[in-house]
Design a protein around this motif. Structure first.
Motif, short mmCIF file in Angstrom:
data_model
loop_
_atom_site.label_atom_id
_atom_site.label_comp_id
_atom_site.label_asym_id
_atom_site.label_seq_id
_atom_site.Cartn_x
_atom_site.Cartn_y
_atom_site.Cartn_z
N ARG A 76 9.43 96.78 12.03
CA ARG A 76 10.16 96.13 10.93
C ARG A 76 9.40 96.28 9.61
O ARG A 76 10.01 96.52 8.57
CB ARG A 76 10.39 94.65 11.24
N GLU A 77 8.10 96.12 9.67
CA GLU A 77 7.28 96.26 8.45
C GLU A 77 7.37 97.69 7.91
O GLU A 77 7.59 97.91 6.71
CB GLU A 77 5.83 95.90 8.74
N GLY B 275 10.73 98.32 6.50
CA GLY B 275 10.83 97.65 5.21
C GLY B 275 10.15 98.44 4.10
O GLY B 275 10.70 98.58 2.99
N GLU C 58 13.87 92.83 6.39
CA GLU C 58 12.90 93.37 7.35
C GLU C 58 11.58 92.61 7.23
O GLU C 58 11.01 92.18 8.23
CB GLU C 58 12.67 94.86 7.12
N PHE C 59 11.10 92.43 6.00
CA PHE C 59 9.85 91.71 5.78
C PHE C 59 9.98 90.24 6.16
O PHE C 59 9.08 89.67 6.79
CB PHE C 59 9.42 91.82 4.31
N GLU C 60 11.10 89.63 5.79
CA GLU C 60 11.31 88.22 6.12
C GLU C 60 11.35 87.99 7.62
O GLU C 60 10.85 86.98 8.12
CB GLU C 60 12.59 87.71 5.45
#
Length: 143
Positions: free
Chosen positions: A111-112, A115, A130-132
């Motif tokens: 995800r990171e 992002g 994605e970051f959240e």
């Protein structure tokens, strides 16, 4: 900085001596790909070599070695990110969580990376979630 060429050779020797054990083979293959990724980042290897090694893991390592397969899939996508091929990195990570449910650490990293790839393309409305989602994850899970 550690000598990644020596590490690469050492993992190749491990394969030569213990490669008949599928768990050892899976782990050594991933470590070899990781060495290649670090060598490519320093200009001593090529990112296409990293992707080839990762594809070989995904094609040859049995499905029960989920961690090895997830890490290889992640490194495959990261290799695009390091080459600034952001659209390719984001695309490679599409569906990652579906491919590796329960692999919390690898999913968080995917995800990171996704992002970052999206943000570099100016796709902030897709990057921010994605970051959240990573910030909201319980990363104490040992998987």
């Amino acid at each position: 900085m550690p000598n990644r060429v020596k590490a690469y050779r050492a993992y190749c020797e491990i394969l030569d001596h213990y490669g008949d054990d599928p768990a050892v083979h899976a782990r050594a293959d991933v470590e070899i790909a990781a060495c290649l990724l670090e060598l490519a980042q320093s200009g001593k290897a090529y990112f296409n070599e990293v992707r080839r090694a990762c594809r070989q893991i995904l094609e040859g390592v049995p499905p029960e070695y989920r961690r090895a397969r997830a890490v290889a899939d992640l490194m495959y996508a990261e290799s695009f990110l390091f080459e600034k091929l952001n659209a390719e990195a984001a695309a490679a990570l599409a569906g990652f969580e579906d491919r590796y449910p329960g692999r919390t650490r690898e999913v968080a990293m995917a995800r990171e990376v996704r992002g970052i790839a999206l943000a570099r393309q100016g796709l902030w409305t897709q990057a921010v979630p994605e970051f959240e989602s990573v910030l909201a994850m319980d990363l104490s899970d040992p998987n």
